[in-house]
Design a protein around this motif. Sequence first.
Motif, PDB file in Angstrom:
ATOM      1  N   SER A 176      43.096  26.458  43.812  1.00  0.00           N
ATOM      2  CA  SER A 176      44.538  26.211  43.701  1.00  0.00           C
ATOM      3  C   SER A 176      44.989  26.193  42.248  1.00  0.00           C
ATOM      4  CB  SER A 176      44.887  24.888  44.378  1.00  0.00           C
ATOM      5  OG  SER A 176      44.147  23.819  43.793  1.00  0.00           O
ATOM      6  N   ALA A 177      44.181  25.596  41.359  1.00  0.00           N
ATOM      7  CA  ALA A 177      44.541  25.559  39.942  1.00  0.00           C
ATOM      8  C   ALA A 177      44.462  26.947  39.320  1.00  0.00           C
ATOM      9  CB  ALA A 177      43.629  24.588  39.202  1.00  0.00           C
ATOM     10  N   VAL A 178      43.500  27.749  39.771  1.00  0.00           N
ATOM     11  CA  VAL A 178      43.384  29.113  39.255  1.00  0.00           C
ATOM     12  C   VAL A 178      44.604  29.937  39.640  1.00  0.00           C
ATOM     13  CG1 VAL A 178      42.052  31.243  39.409  1.00  0.00           C
ATOM     14  CG2 VAL A 178      40.875  29.055  39.195  1.00  0.00           C
ATOM     15  N   ARG A 179      45.014  29.828  40.895  1.00  0.00           N
ATOM     16  CA  ARG A 179      46.190  30.595  41.327  1.00  0.00           C
ATOM     17  C   ARG A 179      47.450  30.103  40.614  1.00  0.00           C
ATOM     18  NH1 ARG A 179      47.230  34.236  45.039  1.00  0.00           N
ATOM     19  NH2 ARG A 179      45.116  34.101  45.902  1.00  0.00           N
ATOM     20  N   ALA A 180      47.535  28.808  40.356  1.00  0.00           N
ATOM     21  CA  ALA A 180      48.703  28.280  39.654  1.00  0.00           C
ATOM     22  C   ALA A 180      48.754  28.753  38.209  1.00  0.00           C
ATOM     23  CB  ALA A 180      48.699  26.754  39.700  1.00  0.00           C
ATOM     24  N   GLY A 181      47.613  29.143  37.654  1.00  0.00           N
ATOM     25  CA  GLY A 181      47.578  29.587  36.269  1.00  0.00           C
ATOM     26  C   GLY A 181      47.772  31.071  36.074  1.00  0.00           C
ATOM     27  N   PHE A 182      47.993  31.823  37.154  1.00  0.00           N
ATOM     28  CA  PHE A 182      48.194  33.266  37.019  1.00  0.00           C
ATOM     29  C   PHE A 182      49.403  33.590  36.144  1.00  0.00           C
ATOM     30  CE2 PHE A 182      45.874  34.577  41.187  1.00  0.00           C
ATOM     31  CZ  PHE A 182      44.669  34.467  40.512  1.00  0.00           C
ATOM     32  N   ALA A 183      50.462  32.819  36.259  1.00  0.00           N
ATOM     33  CA  ALA A 183      51.699  33.135  35.540  1.00  0.00           C
ATOM     34  C   ALA A 183      51.635  32.729  34.076  1.00  0.00           C
ATOM     35  CB  ALA A 183      52.887  32.448  36.222  1.00  0.00           C
ATOM     36  N   ARG A 283      27.120  34.711  48.132  1.00  0.00           N
ATOM     37  CA  ARG A 283      27.440  35.941  47.413  1.00  0.00           C
ATOM     38  C   ARG A 283      28.086  35.584  46.075  1.00  0.00           C
ATOM     39  NH1 ARG A 283      24.431  39.287  50.571  1.00  0.00           N
ATOM     40  NH2 ARG A 283      25.099  39.211  52.765  1.00  0.00           N
ATOM     41  N   HIS A 284      27.656  36.271  45.041  1.00  0.00           N
ATOM     42  CA  HIS A 284      28.220  36.035  43.705  1.00  0.00           C
ATOM     43  C   HIS A 284      29.171  37.170  43.353  1.00  0.00           C
ATOM     44  CE1 HIS A 284      28.504  34.501  39.634  1.00  0.00           C
ATOM     45  NE2 HIS A 284      28.274  35.717  39.173  1.00  0.00           N
ATOM     46  N   TYR A 285      30.347  36.806  42.855  1.00  0.00           N
ATOM     47  CA  TYR A 285      31.361  37.780  42.474  1.00  0.00           C
ATOM     48  C   TYR A 285      31.742  37.555  41.011  1.00  0.00           C
ATOM     49  CZ  TYR A 285      31.890  38.457  47.517  1.00  0.00           C
ATOM     50  OH  TYR A 285      31.657  38.720  48.848  1.00  0.00           O
ATOM     51  N   GLU A 286      31.937  38.648  40.302  1.00  0.00           N
ATOM     52  CA  GLU A 286      32.368  38.589  38.909  1.00  0.00           C
ATOM     53  C   GLU A 286      33.482  39.598  38.675  1.00  0.00           C
ATOM     54  OE1 GLU A 286      29.382  39.034  35.979  1.00  0.00           O
ATOM     55  OE2 GLU A 286      28.322  37.170  36.479  1.00  0.00           O
ATOM     56  N   THR A 287      34.445  39.195  37.866  1.00  0.00           N
ATOM     57  CA  THR A 287      35.545  40.072  37.495  1.00  0.00           C
ATOM     58  C   THR A 287      36.145  39.539  36.199  1.00  0.00           C
ATOM     59  OG1 THR A 287      37.627  41.055  38.257  1.00  0.00           O
ATOM     60  CG2 THR A 287      37.206  38.767  38.872  1.00  0.00           C
ATOM     61  N   THR A 288      37.290  40.046  35.827  1.00  0.00           N
ATOM     62  CA  THR A 288      37.995  39.544  34.648  1.00  0.00           C
ATOM     63  C   THR A 288      39.277  38.852  35.085  1.00  0.00           C
ATOM     64  OG1 THR A 288      39.193  41.624  34.316  1.00  0.00           O
ATOM     65  CG2 THR A 288      37.054  41.382  33.214  1.00  0.00           C
ATOM     66  N   TRP A 289      39.800  38.043  34.180  1.00  0.00           N
ATOM     67  CA  TRP A 289      41.028  37.319  34.499  1.00  0.00           C
ATOM     68  C   TRP A 289      42.190  38.290  34.711  1.00  0.00           C
ATOM     69  CZ3 TRP A 289      42.567  32.768  36.107  1.00  0.00           C
ATOM     70  CH2 TRP A 289      43.907  32.388  35.939  1.00  0.00           C
ATOM     71  N   GLY A 290      42.232  39.347  33.920  1.00  0.00           N
ATOM     72  CA  GLY A 290      43.308  40.311  34.079  1.00  0.00           C
ATOM     73  C   GLY A 290      43.301  40.976  35.436  1.00  0.00           C
ATOM     74  N   ALA A 291      42.105  41.250  35.981  1.00  0.00           N
ATOM     75  CA  ALA A 291      42.021  41.863  37.307  1.00  0.00           C
ATOM     76  C   ALA A 291      42.261  40.841  38.412  1.00  0.00           C
ATOM     77  CB  ALA A 291      40.655  42.519  37.489  1.00  0.00           C
ATOM     78  N   LEU A 292      41.808  39.612  38.202  1.00  0.00           N
ATOM     79  CA  LEU A 292      41.923  38.603  39.254  1.00  0.00           C
ATOM     80  C   LEU A 292      43.365  38.152  39.456  1.00  0.00           C
ATOM     81  CD1 LEU A 292      40.232  36.835  41.219  1.00  0.00           C
ATOM     82  CD2 LEU A 292      40.251  35.076  39.438  1.00  0.00           C
ATOM     83  N   LYS A 293      44.137  38.077  38.365  1.00  0.00           N
ATOM     84  CA  LYS A 293      45.495  37.546  38.518  1.00  0.00           C
ATOM     85  C   LYS A 293      46.433  38.520  39.231  1.00  0.00           C
ATOM     86  CE  LYS A 293      47.310  38.901  33.967  1.00  0.00           C
ATOM     87  NZ  LYS A 293      47.833  38.374  32.678  1.00  0.00           N
ATOM     88  N   GLY A 294      45.947  39.724  39.527  1.00  0.00           N
ATOM     89  CA  GLY A 294      46.727  40.650  40.341  1.00  0.00           C
ATOM     90  C   GLY A 294      46.472  40.498  41.828  1.00  0.00           C
ATOM     91  N   SER A 295      45.743  39.443  42.220  1.00  0.00           N
ATOM     92  CA  SER A 295      45.415  39.240  43.632  1.00  0.00           C
ATOM     93  C   SER A 295      46.658  38.892  44.437  1.00  0.00           C
ATOM     94  CB  SER A 295      44.376  38.121  43.776  1.00  0.00           C
ATOM     95  OG  SER A 295      43.193  38.431  43.064  1.00  0.00           O
ATOM     96  N   ALA A 296      46.620  39.288  45.702  1.00  0.00           N
ATOM     97  CA  ALA A 296      47.724  38.995  46.615  1.00  0.00           C
ATOM     98  C   ALA A 296      47.650  37.544  47.077  1.00  0.00           C
ATOM     99  CB  ALA A 296      47.664  39.943  47.815  1.00  0.00           C
ATOM    100  N   PRO A 297      48.727  36.996  47.614  1.00  0.00           N
ATOM    101  CA  PRO A 297      48.686  35.615  48.117  1.00  0.00           C
ATOM    102  C   PRO A 297      47.674  35.394  49.232  1.00  0.00           C
ATOM    103  CG  PRO A 297      50.953  36.370  47.855  1.00  0.00           C
ATOM    104  CD  PRO A 297      50.082  37.569  47.652  1.00  0.00           C
TER     105      PRO A 297
END
Length: 373
Positions: A176-183, A283-297
């Motif tokens: 929840s905190a990660v999604r709140a920090g997208f903006a 399962r382990h997942y890795e990405t970047t913040w720039g790619a993750l913050k484009g996730s859908a709701p």
Amino acid sequence: MPSASVMAEEVTQQREPGAPYPKDNPTDPELTSLRRPPPKVTIVTAAGIVFLSVFFLLKLNPDRRFAGAGGDRQQRTVADIVADKVEEDSLVAVAGEPLMAHAIRTGTQKNSLGMRVVPLRGSSEKVWVVLPGDGWEDPTKGPYVGRLRKLDRLPFADTIRQFVAAHPRPVFAPASAVRAGFATGKVATVSGDEAIVRDADKVGFDVIDPDAATVVCTYNERHQNVQACAGALAQAGIETKGQPRDTDGQAYFDVAMPGAVATVQTKLEAASLWSTRVDPVTRHYETTWGALKGSAPAGFTVNGTTLPDATLDLVGLYVAKSIPSDAYAVIIGENPKDYWYVLPVTIVVALIGLLFAWALVRAVKRDLLPTRA
């Protein structure tokens, strides 16, 4: 009556003023009676010593203040120090939790064990604790008692800042905190701090796959090898995937089915396979913040896979933090009574400075100011 020859001899023995002395008596009594002039303190010498005295007085001033703090420690919180409510160079007792996973070992000598510099939870890197670096010493437990100083006043401050900037450290936050920090790019972590995340920062998290499981069969009298375990699982109605992995005394089987863990556990109990257990698959997942913050709701999208927020426990953010310029450090083990010598040294240095300040004034009057007729 003296003769003329005697009178002439007396006249010749009388020395005329300015006449040279004979070789058999070269000493001039007039010169030997002159006093040597006293040594002069030049302007450069006096000014240099005055400058050094002032310099050392300024360097000794923090230690002098701490020496005069007395033995009574102040009970303070991390919030008090962050809000600048505590005077520097005071003896404090701080109740806090050090983030030992973020400890940094540093030192001023290569042949020493150095010290461990650790941030306190909830301080946003503004309050640090300097602990002994020797692992054989007694553990330091809270409250942490020591001298409060500005971090920049310590000799290893630049080294700490460079290390923190060059080595991103993982911090964790709920989904929840990660999604709140997208903006905003600011995420509230579980440690109570706020992490500033950039698009290039790495993000990683682990998710339990609900449709996968690992069955671990321990060898016994009934199941002595991989083939026996595989046959028992087949009789229990458990279908495995791929080749089993045989280790010392155990065999591992991969299973893929909806609700794998609960389904397999039920079948194992029904078949009375008590020496066999089922483990979930992570399962382990890795990405970047720039790619993750484009996730859908609907969930977090990583490499084309969408994972619902509810399936994530914690998200790891690998961020390079910067230490605030007004950060503090509590130096454990320093006590005002250990600085008893600072006041006498300060008095001596001050007297030397005053003496040569007086000498500087006299030298200026003597060498620079015009003399009166």
